[in-house]
Enzyme design. Structure first.
Site, short mmCIF file in Angstrom:
data_model
loop_
_atom_site.label_atom_id
_atom_site.label_comp_id
_atom_site.label_asym_id
_atom_site.label_seq_id
_atom_site.Cartn_x
_atom_site.Cartn_y
_atom_site.Cartn_z
N LYS A 155 57.12 4.59 26.64
CA LYS A 155 56.59 4.17 27.95
C LYS A 155 55.10 3.85 27.79
O LYS A 155 54.34 4.66 27.26
CB LYS A 155 56.79 5.29 28.98
CG LYS A 155 56.42 4.91 30.40
CD LYS A 155 56.84 6.01 31.37
CE LYS A 155 56.58 5.61 32.81
NZ LYS A 155 57.05 6.66 33.76
N ASP A 290 62.41 12.12 42.61
CA ASP A 290 62.77 10.70 42.62
C ASP A 290 64.14 10.53 41.98
O ASP A 290 64.34 9.71 41.09
CB ASP A 290 61.70 9.90 41.87
CG ASP A 290 61.70 8.43 42.24
OD1 ASP A 290 62.28 8.08 43.28
OD2 ASP A 290 61.12 7.62 41.49
#
Length: 510
Positions: A155, A290
């Site tokens: 990432k 989330d």
């Protein structure tokens, strides 16, 4: 913070809101007074030609925020967790914001990895793919480690994203200051505090070391959870702008056709998603906030795999106990006890009538229990509960709003897997087990032991602290009421005596 560039940014924002039709939606959601409506129109209407049109297929609010860029998308997502601030309808609109943007180039990705990790990319990875996912803050690449051939996910923050967010957040602070000056009704919503909360969320997401730490803590909490796994963080290949984690293959949780083709039992998966979330929230007080289908996969063996730990929820132990008892009271339909718990916790002012509050809670619970079991929603229950408690003077608690919002999302995931799922049937044993372990005699003994340990640690210091406080009072008398000062000294002295006694008791027990 108040430079011309921020004023220009606000003008462009107002123009985009006006041009997309979002200005009216926002003003209605906030029940804006005439003065603020006039100011907003003046800011937006003359400059409409400067605003972005956005995607006409989207609802006005999501269309405007998407057109305005990454910081606004993220701000909308944060506001979607705060229906207490923006209203239920606007919060619902904002939940569909798609945090997806075109990826940045491979050259920029290579440069970022090499600058952060201090080594040539080809020396670290034998394979490094094009982006497999790109969001407003970062993008992800599939790679293979040269050292041992392991597959990993890398990432990488977008180039210049910190500066871009800082610019927009500064403009948000200016807007909050202007709004507070225009309307007293808006000051009660504390817009500057909302921006400060958003600023903190964004700062955390812009440092991937913090996300890596969240993933590590979450993994430690859940390592014994059956049917649940997290990708491990590769700390030696992670930094502020780059994070490397194990790559874990699986079927996307939102693809029912693929799940069926792979032979997974969707009813079992739906139950497990709910059980996991409730255990994380109640048992650990630390949950994935989330937890939508895009952040969940199902491994070949049916294990649920979670990703993306930028937004995590935390609930302290006392609050967990209170809300477990509230939920259990609703499950048993004991509305009087639910009301008493609110008063005992200090959530509702003591001058309110407990019986009236219990009747209001019955009006919340009975319609829900009158529904078909497959339509009962714990998220809806919490939402109604917050509405009622607000009317009785309970202040908004941000961590519980986040819990309620995540509960709605998780229930949505579970129902997408199995529309016939019975939420209460799954929740009851988990809540009951938590209460048995944390509200009974064992919990009391555990709490007393902890209190004794704290008192034993600080007990020897209390006499000196009392003496210092008395000396300061003599040297610089303060306008404290005498009875309050005497009470402070008495309790401090008692605390010292108790601490000394506990120290002796623990010593003898050892």
């Amino acid at each position: 913070m108040r430079g011309p560039h921020n004023i220009w940014r606000l003008i462009r924002t107002g123009a985009t809101l006006e041009r997309t039709g979002a200005m009216g939606v926002v003003l209605d959601a906030y029940e804006a007074p005439p003065l603020l409506r006039a100011a907003a129109r003046i800011l937006g209407w003359p400059f409409q030609w400067l605003g972005d049109r956005g995607d006409p297929a989207m609802p006005p609010a999501t269309r405007a925020l998407t057109a305005l860029g990454p910081a606004y998308i993220k701000f909308g997502q944060v506001l979607s967790t705060r229906p207490d601030l923006v209203g239920a309808d606007l919060a619902r609109q904002l939940r569909v914001l798609q945090d997806k943007l075109p990826p940045f180039g491979m050259d920029e990705a290579r440069h970022a990895v090499e600058a952060e990790l201090g080594r040539p990319l080809d020396e670290i990875y034998s394979e490094f793919s094009e982006p497999v996912a790109a969001a407003s803050i970062a993008q992800v690449h599939h790679a293979r480690l040269r050292e041992d051939g392991r597959e990993v996910a890398v990432k990488i923050l977008r180039p210049g994203i910190e500066r871009a967010f800082r610019r927009d957040v500064d403009a948000f602070y200016l807007a909050a200051t202007l709004i507070e000056g225009l309307s007293s009704s808006f000051r009660r919503l504390h817009p500057s505090d909302v921006i400060e909360h958003f600023d903190g969320v964004v700062r955390a997401e812009l440092d991937l070391r913090l996300e890596a730490a969240a993933a590590s803590e979450f993994a430690a909490n859940t390592e014994k959870d059956q049917g649940f796994r997290l990708p491990a963080v590769q700390w030696d290949l992670s930094s502020r702008r780059v994070m490397t984690m194990d790559w874990m293959d699986g079927v996307p949780m939102g693809d029912n056709v693929a799940l069926d083709a792979a032979g997974h039992d969707r009813a079992v998966l739906g139950e497990r998603v709910l059980q996991l979330f409730l255990n994380h929230a109640l048992r650990d007080g630390y949950f994935h906030a989330d937890m939508h289908q895009g952040n969940l996969k199902v491994g070949p063996d049916g294990t649920i795999i979670a990703y993306d730990f930028g937004i995590m929820g935390h609930i302290d132990e006392y609050t967990r106990r209170v809300y477990a008892e509230i939920l259990y009271g609703f499950i048993r339909r004991d509305y009087r006890r639910v009301a008493e718990v609110h008063f005992e916790a200090g959530y509702v002012p003591a001058d309110r009538d407990v019986d009236e509050f219990a009747r209001a809670l019955r009006a919340v619970g009975e319609p829900i229990f009158g529904m078909d079991a497959t339509r009962i929603s714990m998220g809806r229950l919490l939402s109604y509960l917050f509405e009622v408690t607000e009317k009785f003077g309970m202040e908004t608690r941000t961590e519980l709003i986040l819990l309620q919002r995540t509960m709605v999302v998780v229930e949505g995931v579970a129902r997408s897997l199995n529309p016939q799922i019975n939420i209460w049937e799954i929740a009851q044993p988990i809540v009951q087990d938590y209460i048995g372990k944390n509200l009974g005699p064992r919990a009391l003994a555990r709490d007393l032991t902890r209190a004794a340990q704290v008192m034993a640690r600080f007990g020897p210091r209390l006499p000196r602290l009392v003496e210092q406080a008395l000396m300061r009072q003599v040297a610089e008398p303060k306008p404290l009421r005498p009875n309050r000062w005497r009470a402070a000294v008495i309790w401090a002295t008692i605390g010292g005596a108790v601490g000394a006694a506990l120290t002796l008791a623990i010593g003898l027990a050892g």
